[in-house]
Design an enzyme around this catalytic site. Structure first.
Site, PDB file in Angstrom:
ATOM      1  N   ASP A  76       8.506   0.825   4.593  1.00 15.28           N
ATOM      2  CA  ASP A  76       7.709   1.810   3.871  1.00 15.28           C
ATOM      3  C   ASP A  76       8.614   2.496   2.856  1.00 15.28           C
ATOM      4  O   ASP A  76       9.769   2.800   3.151  1.00 15.28           O
ATOM      5  CB  ASP A  76       7.115   2.854   4.817  1.00 15.28           C
ATOM      6  CG  ASP A  76       6.095   3.713   4.085  1.00 15.28           C
ATOM      7  OD1 ASP A  76       4.965   3.227   3.900  1.00 15.28           O
ATOM      8  OD2 ASP A  76       6.447   4.843   3.669  1.00 15.28           O
TER       9      ASP A  76
HETATM   10  N1  LIG Z   1       7.655  -4.482  -7.671  1.00 15.75           N
HETATM   11  C1  LIG Z   1       7.986  -3.217  -7.314  1.00 15.75           C
HETATM   12  N2  LIG Z   1       7.245  -2.582  -6.370  1.00 15.75           N
HETATM   13  C2  LIG Z   1       7.636  -1.317  -6.046  1.00 15.75           C
HETATM   14  C3  LIG Z   1       8.710  -0.653  -6.649  1.00 15.75           C
HETATM   15  N3  LIG Z   1       8.811   0.590  -6.093  1.00 15.75           N
HETATM   16  C4  LIG Z   1       7.824   0.689  -5.157  1.00 15.75           C
HETATM   17  N4  LIG Z   1       7.136  -0.474  -5.132  1.00 15.75           N
HETATM   18  C5  LIG Z   1       6.010  -0.828  -4.248  1.00 15.75           C
HETATM   19  O1  LIG Z   1       5.299   0.344  -3.907  1.00 15.75           O
HETATM   20  C6  LIG Z   1       4.689   0.097  -2.643  1.00 15.75           C
HETATM   21  C7  LIG Z   1       5.010   1.278  -1.739  1.00 15.75           C
HETATM   22  O2  LIG Z   1       3.940   1.442  -0.835  1.00 15.75           O
HETATM   23  P1  LIG Z   1       4.110   1.184   0.742  1.00 15.75           P
HETATM   24  O3  LIG Z   1       3.119   2.046   1.430  1.00 15.75           O
HETATM   25  O4  LIG Z   1       5.544   1.273   1.154  1.00 15.75           O
HETATM   26  O5  LIG Z   1       3.700  -0.355   0.956  1.00 15.75           O
HETATM   27  P2  LIG Z   1       2.280  -1.029   0.626  1.00 15.75           P
HETATM   28  O6  LIG Z   1       2.395  -1.739  -0.680  1.00 15.75           O
HETATM   29  O7  LIG Z   1       1.183  -0.027   0.766  1.00 15.75           O
HETATM   30  O8  LIG Z   1       2.139  -2.141   1.739  1.00 15.75           O
HETATM   31  P3  LIG Z   1       2.228  -1.886   3.329  1.00 15.75           P
HETATM   32  O9  LIG Z   1       3.645  -2.181   3.725  1.00 15.75           O
HETATM   33  O10 LIG Z   1       1.241  -2.876   3.891  1.00 15.75           O
HETATM   34  O11 LIG Z   1       1.857  -0.441   3.577  1.00 15.75           O
HETATM   35  C8  LIG Z   1       5.268  -1.186  -2.070  1.00 15.75           C
HETATM   36  O12 LIG Z   1       4.368  -2.260  -2.254  1.00 15.75           O
HETATM   37  C9  LIG Z   1       6.508  -1.377  -2.907  1.00 15.75           C
HETATM   38  O13 LIG Z   1       6.867  -2.745  -3.022  1.00 15.75           O
HETATM   39  C10 LIG Z   1       9.457  -1.360  -7.644  1.00 15.75           C
HETATM   40  O14 LIG Z   1      10.436  -0.883  -8.243  1.00 15.75           O
HETATM   41  N5  LIG Z   1       9.059  -2.633  -7.936  1.00 15.75           N
END
Ligand SMILES: Nc1nc2c(ncn2[C@@H]2O[C@H](COP(=O)(O)OP(=O)(O)OP(=O)(O)O)[C@@H](O)[C@H]2O)c(=O)[nH]1
EC number: 3.6.1.9
Length: 208
Positions: A76
Site C-alpha cells: 500500500d
Molecule cells: N505507475 C505509477 N503508479 C503509482 C505511482 N505512485 C503511486 N502509484 C500507484 O498508486 C496506487 C496507490 O494506491 P494503493 O491503494 O496503494 O493500491 P491500489 O492501486 O488501490 O491497488 P490495491 O493494492 O489493490 O489496493 C498504486 O496502484 C500505485 O502503483 C507512480 O509513481 N507510478
C-alpha cells in the site's frame, strides 16, 4: 515444489514492476475496506497506514483457499505531504488543489509491504509473515497552471497515491527522488528481496 508468489494488489504498476524484474507471480485482488482498517487503528501516521493496509491486503488474500502453499505479497502506498496522508485523489478538483501545493515542493511516498508465507500454514493458521515500509522523498519541479490542467486532463494523477507518477507523464515534473524509486511506483523490489530472505527464499528462486 515450485514456489508460488501471489501479488495481492489490483495495481497495474505493481504487477508490471514484478514482471519487468523477472519475478513470476499471479494476481489476486483483496477486498479490504481500507477506510475501515485505518479507522480501527485510530488515526495512524502515513507510514503506519501504509504498513497496516499492506498487511490487511496480504492477510485477506493469504486466507483464501487458492493461496494455500503460496507466498503472498501485499502493498500500500501513501504520500505524506505537509503532515497529511494523501492517497489517490480520484477527482480533478482534489488533484488540482494538491498538485498546486506540491509544485516546487517535496513529500515522502511510503510504500508498505507485507509477505505471508502460507507454505507451513496449518488449518486455521495464518502462516509466518514479515513486513517493511520503503520510503522515498520526491522533489517536484514548479508546474505552471497550464501544465497542471493538462496533466489532470490525462486522468493519470487521479488513480495514483500522491496525485503523480514518476514513471509516466508525471516524470516531467520530478526533480529528484531520494530513496528507492520503485517504492514510489508502488513496490520496492529490493524490499521484497529482503522479505523473501526472511522467509528463507532467495529472490533468484522466484525469477522466471
Ligand atoms: N505507475 C505509477 N503508479 C503509482 C505511482 N505512485 C503511486 N502509484 C500507484 O498508486 C496506487 C496507490 O494506491 P494503493 O491503494 O496503494 O493500491 P491500489 O492501486 O488501490 O491497488 P490495491 O493494492 O489493490 O489496493 C498504486 O496502484 C500505485 O502503483 C507512480 O509513481 N507510478
Amino acid at each position: 515444489m515450485t514456489l508460488r508468489l501471489i501479488l495481492a494488489s489490483a495495481s497495474p504498476a505493481r504487477t508490471k514492476l514484478l514482471t519487468e524484474a523477472g519475478i513470476a507471480h499471479t494476481v489476486t485482488v483483496s477486498d479490504v475496506d481500507e477506510d475501515a482498517v485505518t479507522a480501527a487503528h485510530g488515526s495512524p501516521s502515513p507510514y503506519d497506514t501504509a504498513q497496516l493496509l499492506a498487511r490487511a491486503k496480504a492477510e485477506a488474500v493469504a486466507a483464501l483457499p487458492e493461496a494455500r502453499g503460496a507466498l503472498v505479497i501485499g502493498c500500500d502506498s501513501v504520500f505524506e505531504f505537509e503532515g497529511e496522508a494523501h492517497g489517490k485523489p480520484y477527482e480533478a478538483q482534489v488533484a488540482r488543489e494538491r498538485i498546486k501545493r506540491m509544485s516546487g515542493s517535496s513529500g515522502t511516498l511510503h510504500t508498505g509491504h507485507w509477505l505471508v508465507d502460507t507454505r507451513e500454514m496449518n488449518d486455521g493458521g495464518s502462516g509466518t509473515a514479515v513486513g517493511a515500509v520503503a520510503s522515498a522523498e520526491v522533489h517536484f519541479m514548479p508546474l505552471d497552471d497550464a501544465e497542471i490542467e493538462a496533466y489532470i486532463a490525462t486522468g493519470e494523477p487521479l488513480n495514483c497515491a500522491g496525485s503523480f507518477t514518476i514513471d509516466g507523464r508525471g516524470g516531467a515534473f520530478i526533480r529528484k527522488v531520494d530513496g528507492d524509486p520503485h517504492a514510489v511506483v508502488g513496490l520496492s523490489v529490493s524490499t521484497l528481496r529482503e522479505l523473501l530472505r526472511a522467509a528463507e527464499v532467495s529472490i533468484t528462486d522466484v525469477w522466471q
